[in-house]
Motif scaffolding. Structure first.
Motif, PDB file in Angstrom:
ATOM      1  N   PHE A 103       0.836  -1.200   0.000  1.00 14.65           N
ATOM      2  CA  PHE A 103       0.000   0.000   0.000  1.00 14.65           C
ATOM      3  C   PHE A 103       0.874   1.255   0.000  1.00 14.65           C
ATOM      4  N   HIS A 104       1.877   1.305   0.893  1.00 22.75           N
ATOM      5  CA  HIS A 104       2.800   2.439   0.960  1.00 22.75           C
ATOM      6  C   HIS A 104       3.554   2.614  -0.356  1.00 22.75           C
ATOM      7  N   ALA A 105       4.102   1.538  -0.860  1.00 19.88           N
ATOM      8  CA  ALA A 105       4.891   1.609  -2.097  1.00 19.88           C
ATOM      9  C   ALA A 105       4.026   2.052  -3.276  1.00 19.88           C
ATOM     10  N   GLN A 127      -3.821   5.184  11.437  1.00 22.68           N
ATOM     11  CA  GLN A 127      -2.907   5.683  12.472  1.00 22.68           C
ATOM     12  C   GLN A 127      -1.454   5.294  12.199  1.00 22.68           C
ATOM     13  N   GLY A 128      -1.241   4.176  11.551  1.00 22.39           N
ATOM     14  CA  GLY A 128       0.124   3.700  11.318  1.00 22.39           C
ATOM     15  C   GLY A 128       0.749   4.162  10.015  1.00 22.39           C
ATOM     16  N   LEU A 129       0.063   5.027   9.274  1.00 25.93           N
ATOM     17  CA  LEU A 129       0.604   5.467   7.989  1.00 25.93           C
ATOM     18  C   LEU A 129       1.756   6.442   8.203  1.00 25.93           C
ATOM     19  N   SER A 130       2.848   6.245   7.470  1.00 28.76           N
ATOM     20  CA  SER A 130       4.006   7.116   7.596  1.00 28.76           C
ATOM     21  C   SER A 130       3.989   8.228   6.553  1.00 28.76           C
ATOM     22  N   MET A 131       2.952   8.300   5.756  1.00 24.85           N
ATOM     23  CA  MET A 131       2.847   9.323   4.721  1.00 24.85           C
ATOM     24  C   MET A 131       1.529  10.064   4.858  1.00 24.85           C
ATOM     25  N   ASN A 132       1.413  11.180   4.190  1.00 22.37           N
ATOM     26  CA  ASN A 132       0.203  11.987   4.221  1.00 22.37           C
ATOM     27  C   ASN A 132      -0.776  11.444   3.179  1.00 22.37           C
ATOM     28  N   VAL A 133      -1.729  10.656   3.614  1.00 21.37           N
ATOM     29  CA  VAL A 133      -2.723  10.067   2.712  1.00 21.37           C
ATOM     30  C   VAL A 133      -4.064  10.732   3.001  1.00 21.37           C
ATOM     31  N   GLU A 151      -2.144   9.730  -1.926  1.00 20.44           N
ATOM     32  CA  GLU A 151      -1.065  10.311  -1.119  1.00 20.44           C
ATOM     33  C   GLU A 151      -0.914  11.784  -1.426  1.00 20.44           C
ATOM     34  N   GLY A 152      -0.776  12.601  -0.367  1.00 18.79           N
ATOM     35  CA  GLY A 152      -0.394  13.994  -0.470  1.00 18.79           C
ATOM     36  C   GLY A 152      -1.325  14.929  -1.205  1.00 18.79           C
ATOM     37  N   CYS A 153      -2.603  14.909  -0.941  1.00 18.66           N
ATOM     38  CA  CYS A 153      -3.529  15.825  -1.617  1.00 18.66           C
ATOM     39  C   CYS A 153      -3.629  17.147  -0.912  1.00 18.66           C
TER      40      CYS A 153
END
Length: 153
Positions: A103-105, A127-133, A151-153
């Motif tokens: 999912f992250h990749a 809660q565990g996401l390391s990126m801005n989704v 990601e990143g909107c």
């Protein structure tokens, strides 16, 4: 009216087939009546099902947000990995994402793809996401709340 006619046809076939001892009339008459009842009865059922489980509207939202690019579905092998056959409604295959790492990749790719996620799964991983989704859109489909994320909107 077609339901009543079909049931009357089956009833008449039952009555005359049993009374006259004609098994062919009994069997084929009941079959004909049930074909009318079931053949007509599926139309209202299908219409109500499609209104409640509006996958066409969800597919249109996926296409609008994907803008012709690849889209994915995440859910840890939800419903056998088929995701309600969303690929049928979208008209092209959607990438099946099975793990958080995947999912992250996938979201980190340069073309900024979108991912379809069910709400309960989103709440577990959010809660565990390391990126801005960000959630682009959420939509109720049947009893499921579906989210389109990027990601990143």
């Amino acid at each position: 009216l077609p339901l009543v006619a079909g049931e009357m046809l089956a009833g008449v076939a039952l009555f005359h087939g049993l009374r006259a001892g004609r098994p062919a009339l009994l069997v084929y008459g009941v079959i004909a009546g049930m074909v009318v009842v079931l053949g007509y009865g599926i139309w209202p059922y299908t219409q109500r099902f499609n209104e409640h489980w509006d996958f066409r509207r969800l597919a249109a939202s996926i296409e609008r947000h994907a803008d012709g690019r690849e889209a994915g579905v995440f859910g840890g092998n939800v419903y056998g990995g088929r995701w309600f056959s969303m690929d049928f409604y979208v008209g092209r295959p959607l990438r099946s994402i099975q793990t958080i790492e995947e999912f992250h990749a996938y979201l980190a790719r340069a073309e900024r793809p979108i991912v379809l996620v069910r709400d309960p799964i989103w709440r577990m991983i959010q809660q565990g996401l390391s990126m801005n989704v960000s959630v682009l859109e959420q939509m109720a489909v049947g009893e499921q709340n579906m989210l389109i994320v990027r990601e990143g909107c």
